[in-house]
Design an enzyme around this catalytic site. Structure first.
Site, PDB file in Angstrom:
ATOM      1  N   SER A 257       1.002  -1.245  -0.095  1.00 43.39           N
ATOM      2  CA  SER A 257       0.140  -0.028   0.053  1.00 43.39           C
ATOM      3  C   SER A 257       0.941   1.293   0.148  1.00 43.39           C
ATOM      4  O   SER A 257       1.743   1.556  -0.964  1.00 43.39           O
ATOM      5  CB  SER A 257      -0.765   0.113   1.184  1.00 43.39           C
ATOM      6  OG  SER A 257      -1.911   1.091   1.093  1.00 43.39           O
ATOM      7  N   ASP A 414     -10.022  -3.563  -5.256  1.00 50.29           N
ATOM      8  CA  ASP A 414      -9.319  -2.609  -4.666  1.00 50.29           C
ATOM      9  C   ASP A 414      -9.161  -1.519  -5.665  1.00 50.29           C
ATOM     10  O   ASP A 414      -8.899  -1.408  -6.807  1.00 50.29           O
ATOM     11  CB  ASP A 414      -7.698  -3.190  -4.498  1.00 50.29           C
ATOM     12  CG  ASP A 414      -6.850  -2.129  -3.915  1.00 50.29           C
ATOM     13  OD1 ASP A 414      -7.335  -0.733  -3.492  1.00 50.29           O
ATOM     14  OD2 ASP A 414      -5.575  -2.610  -3.914  1.00 50.29           O
ATOM     15  N   HIS A 444      -8.158  -4.733  -1.143  1.00 48.75           N
ATOM     16  CA  HIS A 444      -6.947  -4.117  -0.371  1.00 48.75           C
ATOM     17  C   HIS A 444      -6.523  -4.445   0.994  1.00 48.75           C
ATOM     18  O   HIS A 444      -7.646  -4.361   1.961  1.00 48.75           O
ATOM     19  CB  HIS A 444      -7.248  -2.719  -0.291  1.00 48.75           C
ATOM     20  CG  HIS A 444      -5.963  -1.596   0.044  1.00 48.75           C
ATOM     21  ND1 HIS A 444      -4.797  -1.446  -1.030  1.00 48.75           N
ATOM     22  CD2 HIS A 444      -5.578  -1.001   1.099  1.00 48.75           C
ATOM     23  CE1 HIS A 444      -4.024  -0.662  -0.512  1.00 48.75           C
ATOM     24  NE2 HIS A 444      -4.512  -0.415   0.786  1.00 48.75           N
TER      25      HIS A 444
END
Length: 474
Positions: A257, A414, A444
């Site tokens: 991320s 995501d 995610h």
């Protein structure tokens, strides 16, 4: 008795209403994801209330909740030695796999955790378990960079002249040496205990405390990048690699991320650093966030309200990272910050033209959102939006072609899916060996959710696939 039953029924109905959100049937463990999302939303609402009452910044409060419920001490096992230390002032947790006679030198991985540049820690259970598993299965040394609020009360730096040899060491990061104690743009260094620092070889430091890799809202872009660069350069020193028995030719960078964003930025910077003797062999990016120019890619449109990262939350993370104005969020969501009348933004957007970078199976019937006129004030006040260090996807092709072998993991559910796919395509066009690992039932953040009660089948599969690639390529 009847009133109690009615009340209980009403409470159950309210809880179900709060927890339930419509999810695609293809997502992994949908009801478990709903519960996870509801828990995170509840923590966000509590932190917003704390902020409203003036007790603390909402991000500090939210991170306190996250870390308090998941912090784990450095616990070693017969298979993996775990220690907390600092690399050039940046706190790290080091995981060392057990030595093997047939492999005297180990692989090394610098791992940067996610959390929107503002949340989580290398010391919470999820990342501790991930790095422990990596160290054991890969027989590797994993350096997990600790991210924290970076309170300056925890650190004291002092400049000393060259003649003072005791406790001194050469500064590895000129960025840090160039920051003035009076520079308000770097509040983590603006402390009564900090001396005026100047760039130059005649300045050395002795460290009488440590600071951690710093988070929003205590510091903002690009301070996080500087900290990651410092810690990684320290690890790549020959004497440090020797200390941990790491092969200099088998070191990689990785992150998930926002950590994937920082890892990609670091990879590009190191690829252009002619003075760096030990180069990175691989980079592994897990659902990375790579650009803030287009919030209407097909994955942003498809997953606008998908947990645990809805589009609004992602845009808000960007604004927080740049210390921007929340009033800009709605305009940015409809791409008013990169409209056709924004010259530089339009040029850069051409490098992430998803109509040509994404396959038809992804683009489907989605249409680009390009405004003819926009809000020039946004880019004027937040020029960092167009900075390649924050948006590695818009880097020049010449920079990309020098990057190491790359692994990119993406998830169907995501908003950041297309960032990763487009980066893989651009790297491939630049001649870089790329593995794009896509999970149709992924969401995610899924890779860190591998143990009860937040164990997802896709979490275990993504983690295993990621570690398998590292084993075969590092």
């Amino acid at each position: 008795m009847r009133s109690s039953c009615v009340l209980l029924t009403a409470l159950v109905a309210l809880a179900a209403y709060y927890i339930y959100i419509p999810l695609p049937s293809s997502v992994s463990d949908p009801w478990k994801l709903m519960l996870l999302d509801a828990t995170f939303r509840s923590a966000q609402q509590v932190s917003n209330l704390i902020h409203y009452l003036g007790l603390s910044h909402h991000l500090l409060a939210l991170n306190f909740i996250i870390v308090s419920f998941g912090k784990k001490s450095a616990w070693s096992s017969p298979q993996v030695k775990v220690t907390d230390t600092d690399f050039d002032g940046v706190e790290v947790r080091v995981f060392e796999g057990s030595p093997k006679p047939e492999e005297p030198l180990k692989r090394g991985i610098v791992y940067i955790h996610g959390g929107g540049w503002a949340l989580a820690s290398a010391k919470i259970r999820y990342y501790d378990e991930l790095c422990t598993t990596m160290a054991e299965e890969l027989n590797a040394v994993i350096v997990s960079i600790e991210i924290w609020e970076g309170l300056v009360s925890q650190v004291t730096w002092a400049a000393v002249i060259l003649e003072q040899k005791t406790w001194s060491h050469t500064v590895l990061c000129p960025e840090l040496a160039s920051w003035s104690a009076l520079d308000s743009s770097q509040p983590s260094l603006a402390s009564p205990h900090t001396t005026q620092l100047t760039r130059g070889p005649s300045v050395q430091f002795y460290n009488v405390g440590t600071f951690r890799y710093r988070l929003v809202p205590k510091v903002y872009f690009p301070a996080q990048i500087h900290d990651v660069v410092c810690a990684t350069k320290y690890f790549l020193q020959p004497e440090v690699l020797h200390k941990y028995s790491v092969d200099p030719g088998r070191v990689g960078i990785s992150g998930d991320s926002a950590g994937g964003n920082l890892a990609a930025a670091l990879g590009q910077q190191f690829a252009q650093d002619a003075n760096l003797k030990n180069k990175l062999k691989v980079q592994a990016l897990i659902y990375p966030v790579l650009q803030a120019l287009d919030f209407n890619t097909p994955s942003y449109q498809q997953n606008v309200n998908t947990p645990i990262l809805p589009r609004y939350v992602m845009v808000k993370c960007w604004v927080d990272y740049f210390k921007g104005n929340y009033d800009f969020i709605q305009a940015m969501i409809i791409n008013n910050h990169t409209s056709m009348d924004m010259g530089e933004a339009v040029t850069l957007r051409a490098r992430l033209n998803w109509t040509s970078l994404l396959p038809a199976s992804i683009t489907k019937d989605y249409k680009p959102v390009v405004q003819p006129t926009g809000n020039a004030r946004i880019v004027r006040e937040i020029p960092q939006l167009l900075d390649v260090r924050s948006a590695p996807l818009i880097a020049d092709q010449e920079v990309l072609r020098h990057l190491p072998k790359t692994y990119i993991l993406t998830c169907e559910h995501d908003v950041l899916r297309d960032d990763g796919i487009m980066y893989a395509k651009r790297l491939e066009s630049a001649g870089v060996a790329v593995t794009l690992d896509h999970f149709e039932d992924g969401f995610h953040g899924c890779m860190i959710f591998t143990s009860w009660p937040t164990n997802f089948s896709v979490g275990i599969r993504t983690r295993n696939s990621y570690i398998k690639w590292l084993d075969q390529n590092l």
